[in-house]
Scaffold this motif. Structure first.
Motif, PDB file in Angstrom:
ATOM      1  N   VAL A 229      40.734  39.061  40.611  1.00  8.70           N
ATOM      2  CA  VAL A 229      40.596  38.671  42.004  1.00  8.70           C
ATOM      3  C   VAL A 229      40.035  37.257  42.065  1.00  8.70           C
ATOM      4  O   VAL A 229      38.939  36.997  41.552  1.00  8.70           O
ATOM      5  CB  VAL A 229      39.659  39.630  42.761  1.00  8.70           C
ATOM      6  N   ASP A 235      34.673  32.732  50.396  1.00  9.60           N
ATOM      7  CA  ASP A 235      34.463  34.172  50.271  1.00  9.60           C
ATOM      8  C   ASP A 235      33.025  34.553  50.607  1.00  9.60           C
ATOM      9  O   ASP A 235      32.128  34.522  49.769  1.00  9.60           O
ATOM     10  CB  ASP A 235      34.845  34.646  48.869  1.00  9.60           C
ATOM     11  N   LYS A 243      38.051  42.100  49.598  1.00  4.59           N
ATOM     12  CA  LYS A 243      38.749  41.891  48.332  1.00  4.59           C
ATOM     13  C   LYS A 243      38.485  43.034  47.359  1.00  4.59           C
ATOM     14  O   LYS A 243      39.395  43.458  46.624  1.00  4.59           O
ATOM     15  CB  LYS A 243      38.348  40.550  47.721  1.00  4.59           C
ATOM     16  N   ALA A 254      43.837  39.643  46.806  1.00  5.44           N
ATOM     17  CA  ALA A 254      44.132  39.601  48.234  1.00  5.44           C
ATOM     18  C   ALA A 254      45.234  38.601  48.524  1.00  5.44           C
ATOM     19  O   ALA A 254      45.314  37.545  47.912  1.00  5.44           O
ATOM     20  CB  ALA A 254      42.880  39.246  49.028  1.00  5.44           C
TER      21      ALA A 254
END
Length: 259
Positions: A229, A235, A243, A254
């Motif tokens: 990821v 984020d 996620k 994602a």
């Protein structure tokens, strides 16, 4: 949807290998940790953002570790509270921006480096600023703090577009050089750009790696093509939560994440 790590054979063709128990591991992909004001590839996080992301993991009862430690725990039937933290390319700012925060939050990590570019820079990126890469002394400093070192190839080329000789050099020779540099085992490989095909997987297998990381390897998903990821500057805690959930449900990054 990508196949589950549980169900994919990762041994030689026709010879099944032991599957990972439980759901697919959560492996976070970072790159540079520093100034992100000029970052067209969205691969940089500031130390402040990384610190908040590590704090979020700990609040949820999760702890960052190396890929090798995560896989070892999963093989024992443990490790549901562990997340692998990976840092690609081996930037100098890993030592100044990431390592102090990893130590503060009692986290481990895997650093994928390029032994063919020691002390160089990210010349493979046509856009954005030049970022210096660790030299041999810097890599050894990371090892002294418990960081696992893996190979990212020799020079950061797309392995799916190389000839056979280049593929072997990028995969096998990089491992040999890192074993000599570190004086220890080199179990992990990371496919440059996250791109992978069966030919690259076979080269990694033949070179003797125990595992390899990609981004979204689809039907190749397994110990030699682990999905990851992408984690970036945008984020926040809410995006991290989404996620994590999406990765467990879809077993892929994602939608819209950069490589």
């Amino acid at each position: 949807m990508a196949a589950s790590v549980d169900s994919v054979s990762t041994g030689r063709p026709g010879r099944p290998s032991a599957p990972l128990p439980g759901p697919v591991p959560w492996i976070a992909m970072y790159h540079s940790v520093g100034d992100c004001s000029d970052d067209p590839y969205r691969i940089t996080v500031t130390p402040e953002r990384l610190g908040r992301q590590l704090a979020w993991l700990r609040r949820r009862g999760l702890r960052g570790v190396s890929v090798a430690d995560l896989l070892a725990a999963r093989a024992r039937g443990d490790g549901r509270d562990l997340v692998a933290l990976t840092f690609d390319d081996g930037y100098v700012d890993f030592l100044t921006g990431a390592l102090p925060l990893l130590r503060r939050w009692n986290c481990g990590a895997t650093l994928f480096v390029l032994p063919g570019r020691l002390g160089g820079d990210n010349a493979w990126d046509p856009l954005g600023p030049r970022k210096p890469l660790l030299n041999a002394a810097g890599i050894r400093q990371a090892i002294e703090h418990g960081v696992e070192i893996g190979s990212h190839g020799l020079t950061h080329v797309d392995l799916t577009k190389t000839d056979d000789a280049t593929l072997k050099a990028e995969v096998a020779e990089s491992r040999a050089l890192l074993k000599e540099l570190t004086g220890g085992p080199v179990e992990g490989f990371c496919y440059p750009y996250g791109t992978v095909d069966q030919r690259a997987v076979q080269a990694v297998r033949e070179a003797g790696y125990r595992y390899a990381c990609a981004i979204d390897p689809g039907p190749l998903t397994g110990l030699l093509a682990l999905p990851r990821v992408h984690i970036g500057q945008n984020d926040t805690a809410w995006r991290m939560f989404l996620k994590l959930r999406l990765h467990r449900l879809r077993r892929r990054p994602a939608k819209g994440d950069a490589a």
